[in-house]
Design a protein around this motif. Structure first.
Motif, short mmCIF file in Angstrom:
data_model
loop_
_atom_site.label_atom_id
_atom_site.label_comp_id
_atom_site.label_asym_id
_atom_site.label_seq_id
_atom_site.Cartn_x
_atom_site.Cartn_y
_atom_site.Cartn_z
N HIS A 1 11.64 42.67 36.11
CA HIS A 1 12.54 41.88 35.27
C HIS A 1 13.44 41.10 36.22
O HIS A 1 13.35 41.25 37.45
N LYS B 1 9.16 39.17 34.01
CA LYS B 1 9.39 39.47 32.59
C LYS B 1 10.59 38.70 32.04
O LYS B 1 11.54 38.43 32.76
N GLY B 2 10.54 38.41 30.76
CA GLY B 2 11.63 37.74 30.08
C GLY B 2 11.17 37.34 28.69
O GLY B 2 10.06 37.70 28.29
N THR C 1 7.24 35.18 29.60
CA THR C 1 6.86 35.90 30.81
C THR C 1 5.93 35.04 31.65
O THR C 1 4.90 34.55 31.15
N ALA D 1 5.71 36.57 21.95
CA ALA D 1 6.53 37.77 22.12
C ALA D 1 7.61 37.78 21.05
O ALA D 1 7.63 36.90 20.18
N SER D 2 8.50 38.74 21.14
CA SER D 2 9.54 38.88 20.13
C SER D 2 10.75 39.55 20.78
O SER D 2 10.60 40.48 21.58
N PRO D 3 11.97 39.13 20.41
CA PRO D 3 13.17 39.77 20.98
C PRO D 3 13.29 41.24 20.61
O PRO D 3 14.06 41.97 21.23
N LEU E 1 11.31 43.27 21.43
CA LEU E 1 10.79 43.96 22.63
C LEU E 1 11.90 44.31 23.62
O LEU E 1 11.67 45.06 24.58
N ALA E 2 13.09 43.78 23.41
CA ALA E 2 14.21 44.09 24.30
C ALA E 2 14.76 45.47 23.95
O ALA E 2 15.82 45.62 23.33
N THR E 3 14.02 46.49 24.32
CA THR E 3 14.38 47.88 24.02
C THR E 3 13.92 48.77 25.17
O THR E 3 12.87 48.49 25.78
N ALA E 4 14.68 49.80 25.47
CA ALA E 4 14.40 50.64 26.65
C ALA E 4 12.98 51.19 26.63
O ALA E 4 12.54 51.77 25.62
N GLY E 5 12.29 51.01 27.72
CA GLY E 5 10.94 51.54 27.85
C GLY E 5 9.84 50.56 27.51
O GLY E 5 8.66 50.82 27.78
N GLY F 1 9.19 47.74 28.89
CA GLY F 1 8.54 47.29 30.13
C GLY F 1 7.61 48.35 30.70
O GLY F 1 6.60 48.02 31.34
N ASP F 2 7.92 49.61 30.47
CA ASP F 2 7.04 50.69 30.94
C ASP F 2 5.70 50.63 30.19
O ASP F 2 4.63 50.88 30.77
N LEU G 1 4.39 47.88 29.04
CA LEU G 1 3.66 46.74 29.63
C LEU G 1 2.95 47.17 30.92
O LEU G 1 1.78 46.82 31.15
N HIS H 1 1.18 42.96 24.78
CA HIS H 1 2.53 43.51 24.67
C HIS H 1 3.35 42.66 23.68
O HIS H 1 4.03 43.18 22.79
N1 LIG Z 1 14.35 38.49 24.23
C1 LIG Z 1 13.10 38.87 24.50
N2 LIG Z 1 12.05 38.23 23.95
C2 LIG Z 1 10.79 38.61 24.22
N3 LIG Z 1 10.47 39.63 25.04
C3 LIG Z 1 11.47 40.28 25.63
C4 LIG Z 1 12.82 39.95 25.40
N4 LIG Z 1 13.60 40.79 26.12
C5 LIG Z 1 12.76 41.62 26.79
N5 LIG Z 1 11.49 41.32 26.48
C6 LIG Z 1 10.30 41.98 27.04
O1 LIG Z 1 10.51 43.40 26.98
C7 LIG Z 1 10.13 44.02 28.20
C8 LIG Z 1 11.35 44.70 28.82
O2 LIG Z 1 11.00 45.27 30.05
P1 LIG Z 1 12.08 45.88 31.06
O3 LIG Z 1 13.22 44.94 31.23
O4 LIG Z 1 11.34 46.32 32.26
O5 LIG Z 1 12.64 47.13 30.26
P2 LIG Z 1 12.49 48.70 30.51
O6 LIG Z 1 12.77 48.94 31.98
O7 LIG Z 1 13.54 49.31 29.65
O8 LIG Z 1 11.13 49.10 30.14
C9 LIG Z 1 9.52 42.91 29.06
O9 LIG Z 1 8.14 42.86 28.89
C10 LIG Z 1 10.16 41.64 28.50
O10 LIG Z 1 9.35 40.49 28.69
#
Ligand SMILES: Nc1ncnc2c1ncn2[C@@H]1O[C@H](COP(=O)(O)OP(=O)(O)O)[C@@H](O)[C@H]1O
Ligand SMILES: NC(=O)C1=CN([C@@H]2O[C@H](COP(=O)(O)OP(=O)(O)OC[C@H]3O[C@@H](n4cnc5c(N)ncnc54)[C@H](O)[C@@H]3O)[C@@H](O)[C@H]2O)[C@@H](O)CC1
Length: 284
Positions: free
Chosen positions: A153, A187-188, A191, A206-208, A210-214, A216-217, A219, A244
């Motif tokens: 990230h 990531k973002g 991506t 993608a979708s916001p 997805l901004a939740t702990a874990g 990225g793990d 992915l 993802h």
């Molecule tokens: N606003 C967003 N819109 C789309 N995807 C998002 C957004 N925010 C985070 N993500 C996606 O969610 C995932 C977050 O991963 P990361 O930051 O490593 O979190 P963690 O370490 O908690 O797993 C990434 O794949 C990122 O692209």
């Protein structure tokens, strides 16, 4: 094997195409993914990665770690195998086709990462496997190759590539891939993926939520599971990002990382070559 990457002319990743395994498939022909466990009380992130690798189609998934960590893992997993790490890492045999390391691993993981890279098994490096090299990125780059994927990230990216401006994320991923010698997935909300040979792609699906702990793990596990099936690093990173994103689009409100696995069967069904009769949403 199985999945084909589809890219639009502007390098936007589109829905991958999935062909079912051949009728004579067996678990080893579908690949063996291995995930490095975090220590006790930090095992969750690696477990999320392992579960995603299995769900995306790797024939076998093994979590490797110390005995105490595996005892904790054993309370949570059934289909995933557990193997104790020995000093020489002899338990990582030739049948392991991809490795993921970093989620929950702890920043003391640098020596293990370097030792694993000498095995020449395609690797996905995330989270602590990136942060561990913050003071000495050259040490990491020395071992990386184009069969490996890093999934930082923005915070992790800045720890390895201090001088690369993130204002243009596509250019940043491109420069990082050239410098590190590995595929870089930045990531973002969008991506960006870049390979050291200059190939680039972007995932906008993608979708916001997805901004939740874990998240990225998960992915990391998807990409490792695809690589375990014989898919190249760049293609696996691109398709992992799209799959993802599709989980996020389908799951929507209330999405948590541990529930992401539940959506993978429908996400994959939507990618089947003959998915015309399927009601799994728009084919973006
Ligand atoms: N606003 C967003 N819109 C789309 N995807 C998002 C957004 N925010 C985070 N993500 C996606 O969610 C995932 C977050 O991963 P990361 O930051 O490593 O979190 P963690 O370490 O908690 O797993 C990434 O794949 C990122 O692209
Ligand atoms: N269920 C679990 O057990 C989970 C464990 N996790 C693990 O927790 C450890 C720490 O990971 P974190 O990613 O939380 O922390 P990091 O150690 O990467 O640090 C997060 C910091 O990075 C900075 N940052 C900048 N851009 C960011 C961005 N786009 N996204 C996130 N942070 C950004 C922020 O300042 C933030 O304070 C890792 O080992 C990770 O794998 C996390 O993956 C979350 C879930």
């Amino acid at each position: 094997m199985g999945f084909t990457l589809n890219l639009a002319e502007d390098r936007t990743i589109a829905r991958p195409t999935l062909v079912p395994p051949p009728s004579d498939a067996h678990k080893y022909s579908r690949g063996h993914a291995m995930v490095w466990s975090g220590p006790p009380l930090r095992t969750g992130a690696s477990r999320l990665a392992a579960q995603a690798a299995l769900a995306v189609g790797a024939g076998l998934v093994t979590i490797i770690g110390d005995r105490a960590a595996l005892a904790e893992q054993a309370a949570h997993v059934s289909a995933i195998m557990l193997r104790e790490a020995d000093d020489k890492l002899a338990c990582i045999d030739r049948r392991v086709t991809a490795l993921a390391i970093g989620p929950g691993a702890g920043v003391g993981i640098a020596d293990i990462v370097c030792a694993l890279q000498k095995r020449e098994i395609p690797m996905v490096l995330d989270a602590d496997a990136i942060t561990a090299f913050a003071g000495d990125p050259a040490r990491l780059f020395e071992h990386l190759c184009a069969n490996d994927v890093m999934t930082p990230h923005a915070g992790e990216f800045a720890r390895l590539f201090l001088d690369i401006d993130l204002a243009d994320r596509a250019a940043a991923a491109y420069t990082a891939a050239q410098r590190s010698g590995a595929v870089v997935l930045l990531k973002g909300p969008h991506t960006h993926i870049a390979a050291p040979d200059g190939r680039v792609a972007v995932n906008r699906h993608a979708s916001p939520w997805l901004a939740t702990a874990g998240s990225g793990d998960v992915l990391t596990g998807l990409i490792c599971g695809l690589m375990a099936q014989g898919i190249s690093a760049f293609d696996a990173a691109c398709m992992g990002a799209w799959l993802h994103g599709d989980i996020g689009v389908r799951a929507g409100p209330g999405l948590t990382a541990d529930k992401m696995m539940d959506h993978i069967p429908l996400v994959l069904r939507g990618c089947l070559h003959d998915a015309s009769a399927d009601d799994t949403g728009p084919r973006t």
